[in-house]
Design an enzyme around this catalytic site. Structure first.
Site, PDB file in Angstrom:
ATOM      1  N   SER A 173       0.875  -1.047   0.020  1.00  0.00           N
ATOM      2  CA  SER A 173      -0.037  -0.115  -0.042  1.00  0.00           C
ATOM      3  C   SER A 173       0.901   1.327  -0.048  1.00  0.00           C
ATOM      4  CB  SER A 173      -0.793  -0.210   1.104  1.00  0.00           C
ATOM      5  OG  SER A 173      -1.599   1.162   1.288  1.00  0.00           O
ATOM      6  N   LYS A 227      -4.525  -6.855   3.386  1.00  0.00           N
ATOM      7  CA  LYS A 227      -4.598  -5.924   2.628  1.00  0.00           C
ATOM      8  C   LYS A 227      -5.859  -5.513   2.087  1.00  0.00           C
ATOM      9  CE  LYS A 227      -2.789  -2.831  -0.297  1.00  0.00           C
ATOM     10  NZ  LYS A 227      -3.608  -2.555  -1.571  1.00  0.00           N
ATOM     11  N   HIS A 230      -7.659  -3.564   4.568  1.00  0.00           N
ATOM     12  CA  HIS A 230      -7.128  -2.032   4.486  1.00  0.00           C
ATOM     13  C   HIS A 230      -7.695  -1.154   3.542  1.00  0.00           C
ATOM     14  CE1 HIS A 230      -4.388   0.600   2.496  1.00  0.00           C
ATOM     15  NE2 HIS A 230      -3.832   0.907   3.358  1.00  0.00           N
ATOM     16  N   ASN A 231      -7.798  -1.829   2.457  1.00  0.00           N
ATOM     17  CA  ASN A 231      -8.637  -1.161   1.072  1.00  0.00           C
ATOM     18  C   ASN A 231      -9.979  -0.838   1.647  1.00  0.00           C
ATOM     19  OD1 ASN A 231      -6.213  -1.502   0.229  1.00  0.00           O
ATOM     20  ND2 ASN A 231      -7.052  -1.905  -1.930  1.00  0.00           N
ATOM     21  N   GLU A 234     -10.242   1.917   3.756  1.00  0.00           N
ATOM     22  CA  GLU A 234      -9.763   3.248   3.032  1.00  0.00           C
ATOM     23  C   GLU A 234     -11.447   3.775   2.387  1.00  0.00           C
ATOM     24  OE1 GLU A 234      -7.662   3.546  -1.305  1.00  0.00           O
ATOM     25  OE2 GLU A 234      -6.558   2.677   0.367  1.00  0.00           O
ATOM     26  N   ARG A 332     -20.428   4.716  -3.475  1.00  0.00           N
ATOM     27  CA  ARG A 332     -19.618   4.514  -4.965  1.00  0.00           C
ATOM     28  C   ARG A 332     -20.829   4.199  -5.922  1.00  0.00           C
ATOM     29  NH1 ARG A 332     -13.323   3.639  -4.363  1.00  0.00           N
ATOM     30  NH2 ARG A 332     -13.160   4.673  -2.404  1.00  0.00           N
TER      31      ARG A 332
END
Length: 522
Positions: A173, A227, A230-231, A234, A332
């Site tokens: 990242s 990961k 983590h995203n 985010e 989104r």
């Protein structure tokens, strides 16, 4: 006819850190055809301790980062040979070992051979893995540094382990800048692979308070799972910031430049983070063509590469509520539903556009609500990591994960130190929100959090991530939830049974008969 060559990119280039290795005659001919300079062929042994396959921006920057660290000699290979030579020509100081085929690439690496793949996730990754597996030997290490789905990493690790090869899924990242100057790295794989790979990754990782932002996350797919989460965090963090901006813009009448100043102030306090920092930069930027704030000329349709969706899907499979992340993903999606949004224009709703009476208080309330919602998002993310570890028999140190997110990565933030401290104090902490440092913060924010959401509802300003975070907080802290009614309904129409609060066992009520209760099992 030469058998090997060493590329010399001009008299000004320093002496290479490597020797030549065997290259078939056809490669020499191809080099001549492109007009690239080369020295006479010689045959020498392998000299690179680490290699990179895939030289798009991320791969190129990672290769340059590796080459800049003492002790590393970096071999590079790309499907497009021209790109390989161009990278070496542009950065002679790196002393790259240039290869024109997978076989040459393998020959340039010292054992155990270690190669990092930086290609597009999916079939492209599988193709490169297969090519390397044909020329690598037992004990060698193949690292996937892309955004692979952790289930694919588990599969690949199993397949390569059967051949005696070590496969490591490593989440990286920090974007292009992080790859070049120091990312946060989340590697999985075996302990054997970590022995060789660990020092190399530690040499290139970002550093926070003297500690490299990399740790061995766990076996097989653990690195890519972390990961992925983590995203997901985010996504939630970015949506929360966007909602805070929307509230400030439409609740106060402040300009984007004014709001940029507010975010700069926030970045000096407990909200300090990379995302808050860049938000101020974006809001303060003026479009060169129109003279308008850039944020006003960017189409309001947020893109996505899928890792947020993966997080939500995985959390659903694990039975972990990640409501903040889910609402960020849905937001989104709504932003890109242009046909539906156009059809909805004119639907009834609040029309209050008057500015708030006390702007200073309103801004502070939003700050507190943002911080509280952010805590919820991280708490949910770490719950997903904990449950994923249980499901896949990983041993993941959540405190260590928080530490490696303190620098290099996109969600780096001041309060990750507090998360690390919370898990250091209680490694099996069942709920991050329950840690005193965070429960105290939520107590401070409680009234402001509710006030902000109430005002947003009254004004018709959508706050899906703020609202879902507060709803989660209210659910998780309740002693008793209305789920009892749902379970009664499920038993009524589907005989799904229920448990009682006063007796052990599983029960069913004969709803279509005399409504007597039957104990199904102990």
């Amino acid at each position: 006819m030469c058998l090997a060559y060493r590329v010399d990119y001009g008299a000004s280039a320093p002496s290479p850190k490597y020797d030549c290795h065997y290259i078939p005659p056809v490669s020499c001919q191809a080099t001549r055809a492109r007009g690239l300079p080369f020295c006479k062929g010689i045959y020498v042994s392998a000299s690179a301790n680490i290699g990179v396959v895939g030289l798009a921006v991320m791969g190129s920057n990672l290769a340059r980062n590796l080459a800049s660290r003492d002790g590393n000699t970096v071999a590079i290979f790309n499907r497009s040979v021209d790109k390989t030579h161009q990278l070496a020509a542009n950065h002679p100081e790196a002393g790259f070992v240039v290869s024109e085929s997978v076989a040459d690439f393998a020959a340039s690496l010292t054992t155990p051979r270690t190669a990092i793949i930086m290609v597009q996730a999916g079939s492209a990754t599988d193709t490169v893995i297969s090519q390397l597996a044909e020329v690598f030997e037992p004990g060698d290490i193949i690292v996937d540094g892309g955004n692979a789905h952790y289930a694919d990493t588990i599969r690949r690790e199993s397949e390569l382990a059967a051949k005696g090869l070590n496969f490591v899924g490593a989440g990286i990242s920090g974007g292009e800048e992080g790859a070049l100057n120091g990312p946060s790295i989340m590697p999985g794989g075996s302990a054997e692979a970590w022995t060789t790979l660990g020092p190399i990754l530690e040499s290139i990782a970002a550093v926070a308070e003297g500690e490299p932002c990399v740790t061995h996350i766990g076996t097989d797919g653990a690195g890519h799972f972390v990961k992925m989460v983590h995203n997901g965090i985010e996504y939630a963090d970015m949506q929360l910031i966007a909602e805070a901006y929307d509230l400030l813009r439409h609740g106060t009448g402040l300009t984007p430049a004014d709001i940029a100043g507010i975010f700069r102030e926030w970045n000096a306090g407990e909200l300090e983070s990379y995302l808050i920092e860049i938000t101020a930069e974006v809001l303060g930027h003026v479009d060169q063509h129109t003279g308008l704030p850039l944020v006003d000329v960017i189409a309001d349709q947020a893109g996505s590469k899928g890792t947020g969706v993966w997080t939500v899907q995985s959390a659903l499979d694990l039975g972990v509520p990640v409501t903040g992340i889910a609402e960020a993903v849905f937001a989104r999606g709504i932003s890109s539903q242009t046909v539906q949004r156009h059809a909805a224009i004119g639907l009834p709703g609040p029309t209050n556009s008057a500015a708030v009476d006390d702007v200073v208080e309103y801004v502070e309330n939003i700050r507190l609500a943002l911080f509280a919602s952010k805590i919820v998002a991280y708490s949910q993310g770490f719950d997903a990591i904990a449950q994923g570890a249980i499901e896949h028999s990983w041993t993941i140190d959540r405190g260590a994960v928080a530490k490696i997110w303190r620098a290099g990565c996109i969600i780096r933030a001041r309060f990750l130190n507090h998360i690390s401290d919370a898990y250091a104090e209680e490694p099996t902490l069942p709920l991050l929100l329950a840690s005193p440092i965070f429960s105290d913060a939520l107590t401070r924010a409680d009234k402001a959090w509710r006030t902000v959401i109430q005002d947003a509802v009254a004004r018709g300003i959508p706050t899906p991530a703020f609202s879902s975070s507060l709803a989660y907080y209210d659910q998780i802290r309740r002693e008793r939830l209305p789920a009892a009614l749902i379970q009664g309904q499920r038993d009524f129409f589907g005989a799904h049974t229920y448990q009682r609060v006063d007796r052990q066992g599983v029960f069913h009520t004969n709803w279509s008969g005399n409504r007597s209760e039957e104990k199904i099992s102990d």
